[in-house]
Design an enzyme around this catalytic site. Structure first.
Site, mmCIF file in Angstrom:
data_model
loop_
_atom_site.group_PDB
_atom_site.id
_atom_site.type_symbol
_atom_site.label_atom_id
_atom_site.label_comp_id
_atom_site.label_asym_id
_atom_site.label_seq_id
_atom_site.Cartn_x
_atom_site.Cartn_y
_atom_site.Cartn_z
ATOM 1 C CE LYS A 59 -1.014 1.575 3.872
ATOM 2 N NZ LYS A 59 -1.483 1.845 5.241
ATOM 3 C CB THR A 60 3.597 2.393 2.207
ATOM 4 O OG1 THR A 60 2.835 1.974 3.333
ATOM 5 C CG2 THR A 60 4.220 3.726 2.521
ATOM 6 C CG ASP A 246 -1.837 5.812 4.852
ATOM 7 O OD1 ASP A 246 -2.330 4.829 4.271
ATOM 8 O OD2 ASP A 246 -0.834 5.749 5.584
ATOM 9 C CD GLU A 247 -3.626 2.797 8.015
ATOM 10 O OE1 GLU A 247 -4.624 2.087 7.764
ATOM 11 O OE2 GLU A 247 -2.532 2.335 8.380
ATOM 12 C CD GLN A 277 -4.943 -4.044 7.741
ATOM 13 O OE1 GLN A 277 -4.116 -3.754 8.571
ATOM 14 N NE2 GLN A 277 -4.667 -4.139 6.453
ATOM 15 N NE ARG A 650 -0.771 -6.683 11.003
ATOM 16 C CZ ARG A 650 -0.866 -5.944 9.922
ATOM 17 N NH1 ARG A 650 0.048 -5.048 9.660
ATOM 18 N NH2 ARG A 650 -1.870 -6.099 9.087
#
Length: 811
Positions: A59-60, A246-247, A277, A650
DNA sequence: GCTGAGTAACTTTTT
DNA sequence: GTTACTCAGC
């Protein structure tokens, strides 16, 4: 503040377009590193874009590539891009990555930052529009609460029945939802004994009088300004040609409105997020924002990033299996090209202590490479818990076995200004060579030692090769510093020496360098505890007084914090011990000497990844949290499930989920069932591990209860050891499940035999024994649970497998 | 006003 | 079990 020059300057705007065109011919090699989905997300620049990015899907990378692409193709100048994140850390990382991709330090991306930091900048420019001055102060949560307490008191409200904290929560909630005092919905007006709306209005007035804002105001005021001043809004709509978020799943209503207002003209908004998430609903985040994106922005280009570069297929499958249980989803299925790897490992334990012990041993085994996997370092491993109190068991255990660990996302207490100041004094007393500490406090409180005097001290110290403290003493002796400052400095130096003598009176310092007659403990030098000494230091240095005389609204809070600091000393033998402890805490982001296992909450783990992940405490009530389910029902459960999803994803290579049959919660022993999320793990991707207690040794039984230590026959002991695991409800459920499947555990038959025995062996009124609760009588039977009136522990509902007929235990 | 004892509450957390 | 906060007593 200085970056505002970028605005209003039409010339600069034109120049931007010109230079944009000049840049248009630049090559775009970064595009080749993207997969098709990422590339689509990067290249769709005009109009609304929703980038649904699953865990570990790059994503980043896509987000930063997008920024770089805009710059390289000349679509925008750096200051014309508004890129918002939630945390400073995320903002920092994004800046670094963009800079790295551009191959040059990124000059001016002034509008890449957190919602809050960007709103501060904007609000300082337009403060007068909401009745503030541009130098307003930002209150933290403590300040906010203190202010509210005053208002509650002034209103004559019994703050015992109506705690100010509750009011703070209500107001925060309203602010998250962009509700101003005039617009409190009638449905909410009854809150806080019907007084919340009025107190909210008073609070806002008071803030304005103080020229202050709280965190919520930063967003709320900007939304208000944009709504009430179309000219201002228009200016920014024109300026921010591209918006990136973002997010996005974590945005609250205020943030959503703010974004929508800014994007409504050109609609060049790209929101990145993962509805699976979304774990911050409890602080106002609205999953609905991301679910609704396509309705909010018709014709939105939706891109799904589903190729995962982080985890093995087993781990992904396990995560998918869990998250499938949620209904409100946009729907994504992660896939990977990675090799199979380990299945998700599942293990049940008797209680929380045993779980901690097992994980400790497992970590050491994995580290040694004796688990049939490649060896991992401690840095590769993390323990992710639902609630922070779960960390304690691990810390205790790891301390006793000497396993290095670090707690991530610990208290921010030690980052406070006043705490750091106080700590600097302590450090200086313990180690006079601590020049950083000296620099910090030499003129705090004000001693008339400005830059010049400090430079003199530095110079003399360096010339003589001594510490700053000694240099300061020399400077006074040599007459290099004169007047008021000299007197104050001399006082400080002698005070430090005197306090140091007081430490020595109790605890000798280890590094015994330069003990001359002056620093040796003098006869009759007062013997005080380190706690008293700390108080003495703060008082005699004038530091406490400094805050007492401070009239700013934050001063009382700072004094309270100092009090807390002294109190924190109580759990330590001496100042050094305390300082070491705090140094470790403060080090956890920088000082990385030596590998350590990370311990953190699931919330803190979002966005991180580890090769080896332990997920302990998967028990109903703990995880999913009972409170979450009670307060938010199905919505709460779904958020908990997303938390489980975050936890599993994770893990890169090894994911171990565990649960304990018994746990001490608030001092009371409670038995629990394995988390319902465990049932949702697809079995073909799960390997059930055999707990160590099974092998009959007394080991598993050793910690179980004092009552059985003496006089027990070996047969009973063996049975008790088995009961540890076989009789735990979680184990039973696992057994039931494995019976349905051909792949069964070796000890299945024995276990189920014991199960059957356990189920049928109890009758009403029977006297029974429980390992933790002691003796009691059965007063009710409900399904597989028995209600037992214990002699000491009161009436409890227990699963039959935890009980034995009392005559099993000889006395 | 401060300390000590008693009591109530007790997730998750960034800004 | 722990901690933070309140109330009573000095």
């Amino acid at each position: 503040m200085s970056t505002f020059d970028d605005f209003d300057d039409v010339g600069a705007f034109e120049a931007a377009s010109l230079s944009s065109r000049a840049m248009a011919a630049r090559p775009t090699p970064y595009l080749d590193e993207l997969n098709p989905a990422q590339r689509a997300a990067v290249e769709a620049m005009d109009g609304p874009v929703l980038m649904l990015a699953g865990a570990g899907t790059g994503k980043t990378k896509a987000l930063t590539s997008r920024i770089v692409h805009m710059l390289m193709t000349g679509r925008a100048r750096p200051p014309e891009i508004l890129a918002v994140t939630f945390t400073n850390k995320a903002a920092r990382e994004m800046k670094e990555r963009v800079a790295r991709m551009l191959g040059q330090p990124i000059e001016g991306m002034p509008w890449l930052g957190t919602f809050h930091s960007i709103c501060v900048k904007l609000l300082r420019r337009h403060a007068e529009l909401v009745g503030l001055k541009s130098n307003f102060t930002i209150l933290d949560t403590d300040d906010q609460l203190r202010l509210l307490k005053q208002l509650v008191q002034a209103a004559g409200i019994d703050d015992k029945r109506w705690p100010a904290r509750q009011l703070a929560g209500i107001i925060d909630d309203w602010k998250n939802r962009a509700i101003t005092p005039e617009r409190v919905p009638t449905a909410d007006a009854g809150a806080y004994n019907h007084k919340a709306p009025r107190l909210y209005a008073e609070y806002q007035t008071r803030l304005r009088e103080l020229n202050a804002v709280d965190f919520g105001d930063l967003l709320l005021h900007m939304v208000t300004i944009f709504q009430q001043h179309p000219d201002v809004l228009e200016q920014y709509q024109r300026w921010f040609r591209f918006i990136l978020v973002d997010e996005y799943q974590d945005t609250n209503v205020a943030q959503y409105l703010w974004l929508r207002l800014l994007a409504s003209a050109h609609k060049n908004i790209c929101c990145v997020g993962d509805d699976d998430q979304s774990i911050y609903g409890w602080r106002g985040a609205e999953v609905g924002n991301i679910l609704r994106f396509e309705k909010d922005f018709p014709g939105a280009h939706v891109v799904r990033l589903e190729q995962n570069y982080r985890s093995t297929p087993h781990i992904l499958a396990a995560a998918s299996g869990v998250i499938r249980g949620n209904s409100d989803r946009l729907g994504k299925e992660l896939w990977t090209e990675a090799q199979d790897g380990e299945k998700v490992r599942l293990i049940g334990h008797w209680d929380g202590e045993e779980e901690a012990r097992w994980i400790g041993e497992e970590i050491e085994a994995i580290q040694r490479g004796t688990r049939g996997m490649r060896p991992y370092t401690l840095d590769d491993m993390a323990i992710l818990v639902r609630a922070s109190h779960q960390m304690r068991a691990f810390e205790d255990r790891f301390l006793t076995i000497g396993l290095p660990y670090k707690v991530i996302g610990g208290p921010r207490f030690y980052e406070r200004l006043e705490i750091r100041d106080a700590m600097a004094y302590f450090r200086l007393v313990v180690s006079p060579d601590d020049d950083l500490a000296f620099e910090r406090i030499v003129n705090t409180p004000k001693r008339g030692l400005g830059d010049k005097a400090q430079q003199t001290i530095q110079r003399i110290a360096r010339a003589n090769g001594v510490s700053l403290v000694d240099g300061a003493a020399l400077a006074v002796e040599m007459g290099e510093i004169k007047g008021k400052g000299a007197k104050a400095l001399a006082q400080l130096v002698t005070d430090l020496a005197r306090w140091r003598r007081m430490t020595r009176a109790v605890v000798p310092v280890q590094s015994d360098d330069i003990i001359d007659d002056e620093t040796r403990p003098m006869e009759g030098s007062p013997e005080v505890s380190h706690i008293e000494l700390a108080q003495i230091i703060l008082d005699e240095s004038g530091y406490t007084e400094m805050w007492q005389n401070d009239k700013t609204p934050e001063a009382p809070g700072r004094l309270e914090n100092l009090k807390e600091l002294v109190k924190a000393l109580e759990s330590f033998e001496n100042l050094q011990g305390f300082l070491e402890h705090v140094a470790l805490i403060m080090d956890n982001d920088k000082g990385d000497e030596g590998a350590k296992v990370s311990i953190m909450t699931l919330h803190a783990a979002k966005g991180l990844e580890f090769p080896v992940v332990f997920l302990p405490g998967w028990e109903d009530g703990l995880f999913p949290s009972q409170r979450s389910m009670d307060e938010s029902g199905l919505k709460g459960l779904e958020e908990e499930r997303r938390l489980a999803y975050v936890g599993i994803t994770r893990a890169e290579e090894v994911c171990t989920i565990s649960f304990a049959g018994n746990r001490r919660i608030f001092g009371q022993w409670q038995s629990a069932l394995p988390s319902r999320f465990i049932d949702e793990l697809p079995e073909e991707h799960v390997e059930v591990l055999t707990p160590p207690g099974l092998y009959g040794g007394g080991y598993g039984a050793a910690g179980m209860g004092g009552g059985m230590s003496g006089g027990m026959s070996s047969g009973v002991e063996a049975r008790a050891a088995e009961a540890n695991v076989y009789n735990s409800p979680g184990w039973k459920r696992l057994q039931e499940r494995s019976q349905q499947r051909p792949i069964s555990q070796p000890r299945e038959s024995r276990a189920s035999a014991i199960d059957l025995e356990a189920v049928s062996s109890f009758t009403m009124g029977e006297r029974v024994f429980h390992q933790k609760f002691g003796y009691g009588a059965i007063i009710g039977i409900e399904g597989d649970k028995l209600e037992v009136a214990f002699e000491k522990a009161g009436t409890k509902k227990v699963v039959a497998r935890f009980l034995s007929a009392s005559d099993d235990i000889p006395f």
